[in-house]
Motif scaffolding. Sequence first.
Motif, PDB file in Angstrom:
ATOM      1  N   PHE A  12     -41.697  30.024  64.132  1.00  0.00           N
ATOM      2  CA  PHE A  12     -42.988  30.151  63.471  1.00  0.00           C
ATOM      3  C   PHE A  12     -43.874  31.200  64.142  1.00  0.00           C
ATOM      4  N   ARG A  13     -43.939  31.157  65.476  1.00  0.00           N
ATOM      5  CA  ARG A  13     -44.880  32.016  66.195  1.00  0.00           C
ATOM      6  C   ARG A  13     -44.393  33.453  66.295  1.00  0.00           C
ATOM      7  N   HIS A  14     -43.116  33.638  66.619  1.00  0.00           N
ATOM      8  CA  HIS A  14     -42.634  34.983  66.926  1.00  0.00           C
ATOM      9  C   HIS A  14     -41.763  35.605  65.836  1.00  0.00           C
ATOM     10  N   ARG A  15     -41.321  34.790  64.858  1.00  0.00           N
ATOM     11  CA  ARG A  15     -40.536  35.354  63.765  1.00  0.00           C
ATOM     12  C   ARG A  15     -41.212  35.167  62.412  1.00  0.00           C
ATOM     13  N   GLN A  16     -42.357  34.502  62.408  1.00  0.00           N
ATOM     14  CA  GLN A  16     -43.109  34.255  61.171  1.00  0.00           C
ATOM     15  C   GLN A  16     -42.242  33.576  60.104  1.00  0.00           C
ATOM     16  N   ILE A  17     -41.394  32.662  60.549  1.00  0.00           N
ATOM     17  CA  ILE A  17     -40.538  31.896  59.635  1.00  0.00           C
ATOM     18  C   ILE A  17     -41.103  30.490  59.517  1.00  0.00           C
TER      19      ILE A  17
END
Length: 450
Positions: A51-56
């Motif tokens: 969520f934080r670093h891959r925006q998934i």
Amino acid sequence: MFIGFDYGTANCSVARMQGTEPELIAVEGDSLYIPSTLAAPTRDSVSEHLFRHRQIKPLDTLGEQLLRRSVAANRDEDIDLQPDDLVFGQAALDLYLSDPHEVYYVKSPKSFLGAMGLHDIQLRFFEDLVCAMMDNIKRQAEMRSEAEIRDAVIGRPVNFHGRGGQDSNRQAEEILRRAAKRAGFGSVEFQFEPVAAGLEYEATLNEDKTVLVVDIGGGTTDCSLIQMGPTWRGKADRTESLIAHSGQRVGGNDLDIHLTFKQLMAPFGYGSQTQSGLEMPITQFWNPIAINDVSAQSKFFARENLADLKRLHKEAREPEKLARLLAVYHDTLGYSLVKKGEEVKIALSEQASVTAQLKVLAEQLEIEVQRDAMIEAIEAPKSKMIELVSEAVQQGGVTPDAIFMTGGSARSPILRAGVEQVLPTVPVVSGNYFGSVTAGLARWAQVCFA
């Protein structure tokens, strides 16, 4: 661009079509294969990293619940997750081996996807694990090929690990599909791994043949009896060419685990006794190395099992051995023990004996293993693999013209000899043991997406 994606138990690889031929794409440095491993600071790091670093983002409320739990747990542990804190492949294994106690390490998550009785939140966690690995592989392949990857055919075994039959298969395939969609793939199709390997062999045929494909992977063995050749090549509907399938959750990992159990666990107390003459409980030596069994791993590394291990240590006639087993618990050494078993297995393919060296606590243990002892240790999983060959032929009711063996464990002369004993008059051929499935998946992707 479309690809064939072999999300394997032992290794992962992808391939694209270059004209009429498949081309594997490097996914870890210059390597065409990346070990199916992941390492992170903590278990909770995986979901937050996506969520934080891959925006998934999660796909549903359960996924969002898992994410909130993960973020809160990392905050409580004062962990500020950095972009490069999730490590994959050989780098993940190296990190784990350098300090097993300080890293969360996962090998072969594909082995867990069909496990029954899991809570929905656990299924979402497995989805996050697979998504993180797929996202990494997709990015590496896109950088190397300098093209965006949109669509994929993903390989799957005839039967995934799990005791739920078709329920296990549906669960595992759904996790793979959801993970792939989140990782950025548009259209996702599946193909049986032995069928994919057969498609690669088919490209070499000048006449129609009935071929038994024997795919011995890290987690499963699959056999497909297929009609193939110029008549079938390139057809989108291959239903009539598929004569029979057999498959079971037994593969190269099981050979490594059985060898480790029978030949490497004695210094940890296997086969020893308590002071009162009772045998040490076998499960305490099997569970830590059963790395493809969620239940076994959970039981051994559960907090309440520590009390049982301390009691056995206190009661043991040879307490120094149980002290090593306690080290396996505290330092989560199960994966490294099985890795050593794999190294022994490979060495004994060419040598009559080998000395395994294990470092536990402050000791350097040396254990000599003979080839005959190795053959005896792996007899149970080997027999299951060979039975699948007979099962596929019996189902199909026809003797194949050739046997095409593929998969990393198909290199074993012991397994090859076992297959030859079942069908002694049928020639056994092989291609790229590691890349045939991937190449065949790329060929099928061309049929699906071109």
